[in-house]
Design a protein around this motif. Structure first.
Motif, PDB file in Angstrom:
ATOM      1  N   ALA A 318       0.833  -1.206   0.000  1.00 13.51           N
ATOM      2  CA  ALA A 318       0.000   0.000   0.000  1.00 13.51           C
ATOM      3  C   ALA A 318       0.862   1.248   0.000  1.00 13.51           C
ATOM      4  CB  ALA A 318      -0.934  -0.005   1.205  1.00 13.51           C
ATOM      5  N   GLN A 319       1.921   1.246   0.793  1.00  8.90           N
ATOM      6  CA  GLN A 319       2.819   2.396   0.834  1.00  8.90           C
ATOM      7  C   GLN A 319       3.455   2.661  -0.528  1.00  8.90           C
ATOM      8  OE1 GLN A 319       5.731   1.871   3.990  1.00  8.90           O
ATOM      9  NE2 GLN A 319       4.629   3.324   5.284  1.00  8.90           N
ATOM     10  N   ARG A 320       3.923   1.604  -1.162  1.00  3.48           N
ATOM     11  CA  ARG A 320       4.550   1.780  -2.481  1.00  3.48           C
ATOM     12  C   ARG A 320       3.551   2.343  -3.486  1.00  3.48           C
ATOM     13  NH1 ARG A 320       7.054  -3.157  -0.915  1.00  3.48           N
ATOM     14  NH2 ARG A 320       5.495  -4.404  -2.033  1.00  3.48           N
ATOM     15  N   LEU A 321       2.323   1.869  -3.409  1.00  4.98           N
ATOM     16  CA  LEU A 321       1.292   2.331  -4.334  1.00  4.98           C
ATOM     17  C   LEU A 321       0.941   3.795  -4.101  1.00  4.98           C
ATOM     18  CD1 LEU A 321      -0.725   1.410  -6.558  1.00  4.98           C
ATOM     19  CD2 LEU A 321      -2.323   0.871  -4.726  1.00  4.98           C
ATOM     20  N   LEU A 322       0.913   4.214  -2.830  1.00  2.20           N
ATOM     21  CA  LEU A 322       0.502   5.572  -2.499  1.00  2.20           C
ATOM     22  C   LEU A 322       1.628   6.594  -2.631  1.00  2.20           C
ATOM     23  CD1 LEU A 322      -1.677   4.812   0.663  1.00  2.20           C
ATOM     24  CD2 LEU A 322      -2.500   5.465  -1.610  1.00  2.20           C
ATOM     25  N   LYS A 323       2.863   6.142  -2.642  1.00  2.00           N
ATOM     26  CA  LYS A 323       4.000   7.065  -2.631  1.00  2.00           C
ATOM     27  C   LYS A 323       3.958   8.089  -3.770  1.00  2.00           C
ATOM     28  CE  LYS A 323       9.049   7.285  -2.480  1.00  2.00           C
ATOM     29  NZ  LYS A 323      10.308   6.497  -2.515  1.00  2.00           N
ATOM     30  N   PRO A 324       3.697   7.687  -5.033  1.00  2.00           N
ATOM     31  CA  PRO A 324       3.661   8.714  -6.100  1.00  2.00           C
ATOM     32  C   PRO A 324       2.598   9.777  -5.863  1.00  2.00           C
ATOM     33  CG  PRO A 324       3.787   6.499  -7.037  1.00  2.00           C
ATOM     34  CD  PRO A 324       3.511   6.325  -5.576  1.00  2.00           C
ATOM     35  N   ALA A 325       1.460   9.385  -5.324  1.00  2.00           N
ATOM     36  CA  ALA A 325       0.397  10.364  -5.062  1.00  2.00           C
ATOM     37  C   ALA A 325       0.794  11.305  -3.932  1.00  2.00           C
ATOM     38  CB  ALA A 325      -0.907   9.645  -4.727  1.00  2.00           C
ATOM     39  N   LEU A 340      -5.245   6.831   4.341  1.00  2.00           N
ATOM     40  CA  LEU A 340      -4.782   5.487   3.990  1.00  2.00           C
ATOM     41  C   LEU A 340      -3.282   5.335   4.215  1.00  2.00           C
ATOM     42  CD1 LEU A 340      -6.851   4.893   0.730  1.00  2.00           C
ATOM     43  CD2 LEU A 340      -7.174   3.771   2.937  1.00  2.00           C
ATOM     44  N   ALA A 341      -2.530   6.377   3.858  1.00  2.00           N
ATOM     45  CA  ALA A 341      -1.086   6.315   4.096  1.00  2.00           C
ATOM     46  C   ALA A 341      -0.790   6.239   5.590  1.00  2.00           C
ATOM     47  CB  ALA A 341      -0.410   7.535   3.477  1.00  2.00           C
ATOM     48  N   GLY A 342      -1.569   6.969   6.392  1.00  2.00           N
ATOM     49  CA  GLY A 342      -1.396   6.894   7.839  1.00  2.00           C
ATOM     50  C   GLY A 342      -1.723   5.519   8.379  1.00  2.00           C
ATOM     51  N   LEU A 343      -2.780   4.893   7.854  1.00  2.00           N
ATOM     52  CA  LEU A 343      -3.145   3.558   8.293  1.00  2.00           C
ATOM     53  C   LEU A 343      -2.062   2.545   7.938  1.00  2.00           C
ATOM     54  CD1 LEU A 343      -5.242   1.717   9.574  1.00  2.00           C
ATOM     55  CD2 LEU A 343      -6.385   1.560   7.358  1.00  2.00           C
ATOM     56  N   ALA A 344      -1.467   2.701   6.753  1.00  2.00           N
ATOM     57  CA  ALA A 344      -0.364   1.811   6.376  1.00  2.00           C
ATOM     58  C   ALA A 344       0.804   1.958   7.357  1.00  2.00           C
ATOM     59  CB  ALA A 344       0.082   2.118   4.951  1.00  2.00           C
ATOM     60  N   SER A 345       1.112   3.199   7.726  1.00  2.00           N
ATOM     61  CA  SER A 345       2.188   3.426   8.698  1.00  2.00           C
ATOM     62  C   SER A 345       1.849   2.817  10.052  1.00  2.00           C
ATOM     63  CB  SER A 345       2.454   4.920   8.844  1.00  2.00           C
ATOM     64  OG  SER A 345       2.941   5.467   7.630  1.00  2.00           O
ATOM     65  N   GLU A 346       0.583   2.921  10.445  1.00  2.00           N
ATOM     66  CA  GLU A 346       0.157   2.277  11.693  1.00  2.00           C
ATOM     67  C   GLU A 346       0.420   0.780  11.656  1.00  2.00           C
ATOM     68  OE1 GLU A 346      -3.613   2.832  13.646  1.00  2.00           O
ATOM     69  OE2 GLU A 346      -3.936   4.683  12.528  1.00  2.00           O
ATOM     70  N   LEU A 351       4.597   4.996  14.343  1.00  2.00           N
ATOM     71  CA  LEU A 351       3.652   5.939  14.923  1.00  2.00           C
ATOM     72  C   LEU A 351       3.933   7.371  14.490  1.00  2.00           C
ATOM     73  CD1 LEU A 351       1.353   6.670  16.838  1.00  2.00           C
ATOM     74  CD2 LEU A 351       3.006   6.657  18.729  1.00  2.00           C
ATOM     75  N   ASP A 352       5.199   7.772  14.515  1.00  2.00           N
ATOM     76  CA  ASP A 352       5.524   9.157  14.162  1.00  2.00           C
ATOM     77  C   ASP A 352       5.117   9.472  12.723  1.00  2.00           C
ATOM     78  OD1 ASP A 352       6.526   9.601  16.676  1.00  2.00           O
ATOM     79  OD2 ASP A 352       8.615   9.229  16.109  1.00  2.00           O
ATOM     80  N   GLN A 353       5.376   8.524  11.816  1.00  2.00           N
ATOM     81  CA  GLN A 353       4.993   8.749  10.415  1.00  2.00           C
ATOM     82  C   GLN A 353       3.476   8.808  10.274  1.00  2.00           C
ATOM     83  OE1 GLN A 353       6.770   9.543   7.927  1.00  2.00           O
ATOM     84  NE2 GLN A 353       5.336   9.293   6.226  1.00  2.00           N
ATOM     85  N   ALA A 354       2.768   7.954  11.008  1.00  2.00           N
ATOM     86  CA  ALA A 354       1.303   7.971  10.952  1.00  2.00           C
ATOM     87  C   ALA A 354       0.768   9.316  11.421  1.00  2.00           C
ATOM     88  CB  ALA A 354       0.732   6.841  11.810  1.00  2.00           C
ATOM     89  N   LEU A 355       1.326   9.828  12.530  1.00  2.00           N
ATOM     90  CA  LEU A 355       0.876  11.124  13.039  1.00  2.00           C
ATOM     91  C   LEU A 355       1.161  12.249  12.046  1.00  2.00           C
ATOM     92  CD1 LEU A 355       2.030  10.818  16.760  1.00  2.00           C
ATOM     93  CD2 LEU A 355      -0.321  10.810  15.920  1.00  2.00           C
ATOM     94  N   ARG A 371      -7.654  13.596  13.078  1.00  2.00           N
ATOM     95  CA  ARG A 371      -7.187  14.083  14.383  1.00  2.00           C
ATOM     96  C   ARG A 371      -7.623  13.158  15.513  1.00  2.00           C
ATOM     97  NH1 ARG A 371      -6.492  16.755   9.741  1.00  2.00           N
ATOM     98  NH2 ARG A 371      -4.677  18.105  10.021  1.00  2.00           N
ATOM     99  N   VAL A 372      -8.838  12.647  15.404  1.00  2.00           N
ATOM    100  CA  VAL A 372      -9.304  11.692  16.421  1.00  2.00           C
ATOM    101  C   VAL A 372      -8.412  10.464  16.427  1.00  2.00           C
ATOM    102  CG1 VAL A 372     -11.178  10.098  17.006  1.00  2.00           C
ATOM    103  CG2 VAL A 372     -11.700  12.474  16.439  1.00  2.00           C
ATOM    104  N   ARG A 373      -8.064   9.980  15.235  1.00  2.00           N
ATOM    105  CA  ARG A 373      -7.218   8.788  15.183  1.00  2.00           C
ATOM    106  C   ARG A 373      -5.841   9.062  15.765  1.00  2.00           C
ATOM    107  NH1 ARG A 373      -7.007   4.077  16.527  1.00  2.00           N
ATOM    108  NH2 ARG A 373      -5.409   2.806  15.502  1.00  2.00           N
ATOM    109  N   GLY A 374      -5.270  10.231  15.464  1.00  2.00           N
ATOM    110  CA  GLY A 374      -3.976  10.567  16.043  1.00  2.00           C
ATOM    111  C   GLY A 374      -4.016  10.625  17.555  1.00  2.00           C
ATOM    112  N   VAL A 375      -5.072  11.222  18.099  1.00  2.00           N
ATOM    113  CA  VAL A 375      -5.229  11.303  19.556  1.00  2.00           C
ATOM    114  C   VAL A 375      -5.393   9.900  20.148  1.00  2.00           C
ATOM    115  CG1 VAL A 375      -6.814  12.049  21.370  1.00  2.00           C
ATOM    116  CG2 VAL A 375      -6.106  13.659  19.587  1.00  2.00           C
ATOM    117  N   GLN A 376      -6.146   9.036  19.474  1.00  2.00           N
ATOM    118  CA  GLN A 376      -6.320   7.672  19.963  1.00  2.00           C
ATOM    119  C   GLN A 376      -4.990   6.937  20.047  1.00  2.00           C
ATOM    120  OE1 GLN A 376      -9.141   6.231  17.076  1.00  2.00           O
ATOM    121  NE2 GLN A 376     -10.905   6.594  18.415  1.00  2.00           N
ATOM    122  N   LEU A 377      -4.161   7.096  19.026  1.00  2.00           N
ATOM    123  CA  LEU A 377      -2.877   6.407  19.016  1.00  2.00           C
ATOM    124  C   LEU A 377      -2.011   6.834  20.197  1.00  2.00           C
ATOM    125  CD1 LEU A 377      -2.002   6.566  15.207  1.00  2.00           C
ATOM    126  CD2 LEU A 377      -2.685   4.550  16.519  1.00  2.00           C
TER     127      LEU A 377
END
Length: 608
Positions: A318-325, A340-346, A351-355, A371-377
């Motif tokens: 997923a990360q490789r696919l999303l990188k060009p975008a 989606l990129a944040g979820l892949a990092s999760e 964690l830092d990359q996801a945030l 923001r809710v997801r970042g706070v949850q993490l």
């Protein structure tokens, strides 16, 4: 069956991205009217062709005069008038060419009713043409009349022309149509035309969606006997095999279809999904790369493929696919891309990359979810202070979202038993940074209500109303609190009547106004308003208000029915529980059915 439905819906949503549009949108023009950007030139050419194609002996002087007027109207941009003129003349002369021009002019006018009228006339005069039926099907689909749209396309299929029923089915299902409403016209059609392979394939897909796998296989076998060279047959076979978790068969069928139609990218998608189901990520990635090479700028397809990777626990792919975008400035406005990129990092425990990715989600539909997801993490790791700092950074970057982000900070502290700290944070923020921020002031007033601090609530509410006497939220909250927690009902009535004049269609306002009339002993007015509110906003608190008003007026039977229905509808109903603790005789005489998450009214509930 539910799992298959979700899987198929996911497949359809991605396959739809690869489809040409089956139904012509009403806002677009027919192919022969789209070559010139100048409407007046097109209109003039249209009239000339209409005159040439119509029988000369039928076009008398009055007709030529009318068509000349239509030409002038179109040159002036009034394509609606031109369309109505052509339509009128087509009715006078029963002429296909005039009806076709009427439809084309109507589509230029963007008047859906006129388009339907003209296309109906064209279809009535030309029984062999598929185009007017496609236009009418598009109009029906645009109104959510999927069965009608299906019936119109089946007319095209019956004439021996390609109705592209399978693609229409994909569009319809991904747009929210139910399999049942699409199946009724299909069943009727197949009784009259049992040997139409495309109709059989379409019914097989519907039956598979509903879990009727044996019936689906029978239809596919029959369709294959009739014509094994149809690409749609092998695409359907691949989809259904994948639903049956037979990835090897799905891959075989997709390959066979690709041999028949190598330009149809849906077969590449089908092969990739089969590879992924067989855990052959390298093969799937090669297929996906082929798709993206053909459509490098199709961001929605890229996101759909990334979702598929993540569902199958392949975050690296997923990360490789999303990188060009992510590196494309043009995609920077897509919140889903960063989600989606944040979820892949999760999933990769970064964690830092996801945030960092969640912080890049721009204002829009996904903003607060990120923001809710970042706070949850961070909260899960007990990093409360880090979560607050992260949100404060967001507050600086997105000043328009200041109040929403502050609310999230306060909720975080409240949930971690730091309510006093939350109040101090809000007070200091208002004092130091945002004394004129009405959203923060309103937020503090609502928290004061929760603290039972009516003096602080009233201070902030009056400040808000001094600044803006038409602040409906403040009028409603202030009025409701006064009638609920004090005996100042007349004052509350004045506030709520003003709110109702400003927002008569607001269900919370109507509920509050009904509730203050109840407290004033004006039960008839209260019940009328509370019934309106409950019809507008089925909510357990409104149900409790209405039930109590009915009980007070002496209508205990209807009050119990409302309570029984609400208890069946809502899994939690604290306001109703409180009401029953005060009035035990309001308890329904028979136990209500088990609560569901459905938004539909249960059989026990009488809609007021």
């Amino acid at each position: 069956m539910r799992t298959r439905m979700r899987q198929r819906t996911l497949w359809l949503s991605m396959a739809a991205l690869l489809l040409p549009t089956t139904l012509c949108p009403l806002s677009t023009m027919a192919a022969d009217t789209s070559t010139s950007p100048d409407v007046s030139v097109r209109a003039s050419d249209d009239m000339t062709r209409a005159q040439d194609e119509a029988a000369p002996e039928r076009l008398d002087g009055a007709t030529f005069g009318a068509l000349l007027g239509a030409d002038i109207a179109a040159q002036r941009g009034d394509t609606g008038l031109a369309a109505r003129t052509y339509l009128q003349q087509s009715r006078r002369h029963s002429d296909i060419a005039l009806a076709r021009r009427a439809t084309q002019m109507a589509r230029l006018s963007n008047d859906p009713q006129l388009v339907v009228a003209a296309a109906n006339r064209w279809a009535a005069l030309d029984r062999e043409s598929a185009t007017p039926r496609r236009i009418l099907a598009a109009a029906a689909a645009g109104q959510g009349e999927w069965a009608t749209a299906m019936a119109l396309l089946l007319e095209v299929d019956a004439s021996g022309q390609d109705a592209d029923l399978e693609s229409f089915l994909e569009e319809a299902i991904t747009s929210g149509a139910s399999p049942e409403e699409l199946q009724a016209p299909l069943e009727s059609y197949l009784k009259r035309h049992p040997d139409q392979p495309h109709a059989l394939i379409t019914r097989a897909l519907l039956q598979s969606l509903q879990g009727n796998n044996d019936a689906a296989d029978q239809d596919l076998e029959r369709a294959q006997t009739l014509d094994a060279s149809l690409p749609a047959l092998w695409l359907a076979r691949s989809q259904i095999a994948l639903d049956h978790e037979d990835a090897a068969k799905a891959l075989e069928y997709a390959r066979r279809g690709h041999e028949l139609s190598s330009d149809d990218n849906r077969f590449i998608l089908a092969m990739a999904q089969a590879n992924l189901a067989m855990n052959d990520v390298d093969a799937a990635e090669k297929q996906f790369d082929r798709l993206m090479q053909d459509m490098p700028d199709n961001l929605q397809l890229r996101l759909a493929l990334a979702r598929l990777y993540l569902r199958n626990d392949h975050p690296e792919a997923a990360q490789r696919l999303l990188k060009p975008a992510l590196e494309d400035d043009g995609a920077a406005t897509s919140g889903e891309l960063y989600m989606l990129a944040g979820l892949a990092s999760e999933q990769l425990d970064d964690l830092d990359q996801a945030l960092a990715l969640y912080a890049r989600v721009p204002a829009g539909e996904d903003f607060m979810a990120a923001r809710v997801r970042g706070v949850q993490l961070l909260s899960e790791k007990k990093r409360i202070d880090d979560a607050l700092k992260w949100l404060q950074t967001q507050e600086r970057d997105y000043p328009d979202q200041y109040a929403s982000l502050m609310q999230l900070s306060l909720t975080l502290l409240d949930q971690n038993n730091q309510r006093s700290r939350a109040d101090q944070l809000l007070d200091s923020t208002i004092k130091a940074h945002a004394p004129d921020n009405d959203s923060l002031l309103y937020l503090r007033a609502i928290r004061a209500i929760e603290h039972q601090d009516l003096k602080a609530m009233e201070r902030d509410m009056r400040t808000l109303l001094d600044r803006d006497p038409d602040n409906v939220d403040a009028l409603n909250a202030f009025g409701y609190t006064l009638t609920e927690q004090t005996d100042r009902h007349e004052e509350a009535l004045r506030l709520l009547e003003r709110a109702h004049r400003l927002a008569p269609d607001s269900a919370p306002v109507v509920d509050s106004l009904g509730w203050v009339h109840f407290h004033l002993g004006e039960f008839d007015q209260a019940i009328t308003l509370l019934k309106q509110a409950y019809a507008m906003m089925p909510d357990e608190e409104v149900a409790a208000h209405l039930s109590e008003a009915l009980w007070a007026s002496g209508d205990s039977e209807q009050a119990r029915r409302i309570i029984a229905g609400a208890m069946a509808r809502f899994r939690t109903h604290p306001t109703i529980n409180d009401l029953l603790s005060r009035y035990p005789l309001l308890t329904p005489l028979s136990p209500p059915p088990q609560a569901t998450t459905s938004s539909t009214v249960t059989s026990q509930e009488t809609t007021p």
